[in-house]
Design a protein around this motif. Structure first.
Motif, PDB file in Angstrom:
ATOM      1  N   LEU A   5     -23.162  71.297  26.548  1.00  0.00           N
ATOM      2  CA  LEU A   5     -23.220  72.235  25.505  1.00  0.00           C
ATOM      3  C   LEU A   5     -22.733  73.891  25.850  1.00  0.00           C
ATOM      4  CD1 LEU A   5     -25.906  72.494  24.339  1.00  0.00           C
ATOM      5  CD2 LEU A   5     -27.142  74.241  26.501  1.00  0.00           C
ATOM      6  N   GLU A   7     -23.771  77.623  24.980  1.00  0.00           N
ATOM      7  CA  GLU A   7     -24.929  78.342  24.662  1.00  0.00           C
ATOM      8  C   GLU A   7     -24.153  79.523  23.553  1.00  0.00           C
ATOM      9  OE1 GLU A   7     -27.046  79.036  27.942  1.00  0.00           O
ATOM     10  OE2 GLU A   7     -25.973  78.606  28.478  1.00  0.00           O
ATOM     11  N   TRP A  25     -27.963  76.810  19.699  1.00  0.00           N
ATOM     12  CA  TRP A  25     -28.350  76.137  21.905  1.00  0.00           C
ATOM     13  C   TRP A  25     -28.382  77.222  22.446  1.00  0.00           C
ATOM     14  CZ3 TRP A  25     -31.641  72.290  20.003  1.00  0.00           C
ATOM     15  CH2 TRP A  25     -30.795  71.408  19.110  1.00  0.00           C
ATOM     16  N   HIS A  33     -33.002  72.691  25.752  1.00  0.00           N
ATOM     17  CA  HIS A  33     -32.414  73.492  25.113  1.00  0.00           C
ATOM     18  C   HIS A  33     -33.413  73.992  24.262  1.00  0.00           C
ATOM     19  CE1 HIS A  33     -29.353  70.317  25.995  1.00  0.00           C
ATOM     20  NE2 HIS A  33     -29.242  71.184  27.134  1.00  0.00           N
ATOM     21  N   GLY A  35     -33.503  75.876  20.449  1.00  0.00           N
ATOM     22  CA  GLY A  35     -32.832  75.947  19.644  1.00  0.00           C
ATOM     23  C   GLY A  35     -32.642  77.200  18.429  1.00  0.00           C
ATOM     24  N   GLN A  60     -37.953  66.536  19.921  1.00  0.00           N
ATOM     25  CA  GLN A  60     -37.623  68.026  19.269  1.00  0.00           C
ATOM     26  C   GLN A  60     -38.324  67.842  18.473  1.00  0.00           C
ATOM     27  OE1 GLN A  60     -34.200  68.234  17.402  1.00  0.00           O
ATOM     28  NE2 GLN A  60     -35.074  69.166  15.343  1.00  0.00           N
TER      29      GLN A  60
END
Length: 458
Positions: A5, A7, A25, A33, A35, A60
């Motif tokens: 990931l 960031e 993210w 995470h 978003g 999500q």
């Protein structure tokens, strides 16, 4: 997710303004995470996460609209810190839910109460030397579990609370159940019922498996704080808005002048006057005002951030923004200027009697305690010649003032950290008057006078 990931800098509004359109993210944990989706006009927060008990796919959910103007609390939007808090809560709830179902059929409020009733019946039967049913069982079946028609008694539907899983129990579930109880229920019966339900839920906790304890470690505190908040909200019902407790603005002004005079005479150094002014300006409960910090008095914005009534009742960030006038801010300035932001906003001196002395001397400053307003309040209302006024009259008057000024009931409820149902139940007369005033403002002349042509027929 196999890729590492990357960031993005989304922690401040200024940093987000430099980002390109699209999704960015920030890590919450190894498999969750936060978003940030930047659009042409505004940005939104959302969260994705993976549960350990239901496969490797990510879930999500939306979190809210981003405050891309500044990093301060604002109604309807979320700062980065607020988004992180709400995202973590969402992830935690989902993981608890998944783990609870993986551990087997999750216990509900119904199963907890039924077990408690069986244990109470067995205990009371042993004491009586014969089989008996406990009073607690009768109350809980009638107001929680529901019961079929019996003799002359009508059937009673189960409360929605009965179906709530223990791992998903929230304080609001308990508050809603309390608000749905019949208004005519005697206060003593109401309190016994609350004590029965609390005991039943607390008794369920030791019986939960070790796995379920791990899944929901906050369950005991939810039960404890939930019923604490209920006792605070009971004031709304015990101190029903009687006509003589809804004060005119001039009467409130008289009380505030009296508070300033009693403050001067009894050596409060402004502490008493300030806290009474805050109660009048916000309509808050004394329990809320006592917990305010210096940072909750926002001078430039001319508003006060009121802590909610314990967990889950305070809106974004746990506080409710209430606009106030310059006059209120001016009264509070001595408690704001030059003080640490995390210090209690309202303090007072405590006194201690010296050894071998009859003289009481100032000891230390600290926040107001639960019952400390009672004694000076009697002096204030006597001075104001309002002998029947109680401190809660300031709250009643604030709620009615909002209704009379045609604020939506939902907004009045939010400002006063209570429910629409409570407002409708106890202030119905004032709501009807406000609605009639709105309807009257829409009235137009329809009947033509003698000799005049009807409207539209020239």
């Amino acid at each position: 997710m196999t890729q590492t990931l990357i960031e993005a800098q989304i922690t401040t509004a200024k940093a987000r303004s430099r980002l390109e359109l699209g999704v960015h993210w920030r890590r919450l944990d190894a498999e969750a995470h936060l978003g940030y989706r930047k659009g042409k006009r505004s940005g939104v927060w959302f969260v994705r996460w993976r549960n350990h008990h239901d496969g490797a796919n990510y879930k999500q959910a939306s979190v809210g609209i981003a405050n891309d103007i500044n990093d301060k609390s604002a109604e309807g939007t979320l700062t980065f810190e607020q988004a992180v808090t709400q995202a973590r809560e969402q992830v935690t709830r989902s993981r608890i839910e998944a783990a609870a179902h993986a551990a087997g059929p999750p216990p509900t409020v119904r199963t907890a109460v039924e077990t408690y009733i069986r244990e109470r019946n067995a205990r009371d039967s042993r004491r009586a030397g014969r089989e008996v049913r406990s009073d607690a069982g009768h109350r809980l079946r009638r107001y929680v579990l529901g019961q079929e028609k019996r003799g002359s008694q009508e059937a009673v539907q189960a409360a929605p609370l009965a179906a709530v899983h223990l791992h998903a129990l929230l304080e609001d579930d308990l508050l809603t159940w309390r608000e749905d109880l019949p208004v005519e229920l005697k206060s003593t019966t109401r309190q016994r019922l609350i004590s029965d339900l609390k005991a039943g839920l607390n008794a369920a906790w030791p019986r939960l498996s070790a796995e379920q304890k791990k899944l929901n470690p906050t369950f005991p505190s939810i039960v404890k704080d939930g019923f604490k908040a209920e006792r605070i909200d009971d004031d709304d019902e015990i101190s029903v808005a009687r006509d003589n407790q809804v004060l005119a603005d001039a009467q409130i002004g008289t009380l505030l002048r009296a508070a300033r005079e009693i403050d001067d005479e009894q050596g409060y150094e402004g502490d008493l006057h300030r806290i009474v002014v805050c109660l009048a300006a916000t309509g808050a409960r004394f329990a809320q005002v006592r917990r305010m910090r210096v940072s909750d008095a926002q001078r430039e914005e001319q508003r006060l951030m009121l802590p909610g009534s314990y967990k889950g009742r305070g809106g974004s960030g746990g506080s409710v923004p209430v606009p106030v006038g310059e006059d209120v801010i001016e009264v509070l300035l001595p408690a704001i200027l030059g003080r640490p932001k995390d210090a209690p906003l309202f303090e007072r001196w405590s006194y201690k009697q010296g050894a071998a002395s009859m003289i009481w001397r100032k000891s230390e400053r600290g926040p107001w305690k639960k019952a400390e307003l009672t004694r000076p309040w009697h002096a204030i209302r006597d001075r104001a010649a309002l002998p029947e006024a109680i401190p809660y009259a300031l709250r009643h008057s604030s709620i009615v003032r909002g209704l009379r000024n045609r604020l939506p009931i939902q907004h009045v409820a939010k400002l006063h950290n209570t429910s629409v149902k409570m407002i409708e139940r106890h202030y119905a007369k004032f709501i009807s008057t406000a609605l009639e005033d709105l309807a009257r403002a829409a009235v137009v002349p329809l009947v033509p006078r003698h000799g005049e042509n009807p409207v539209g027929h020239g």
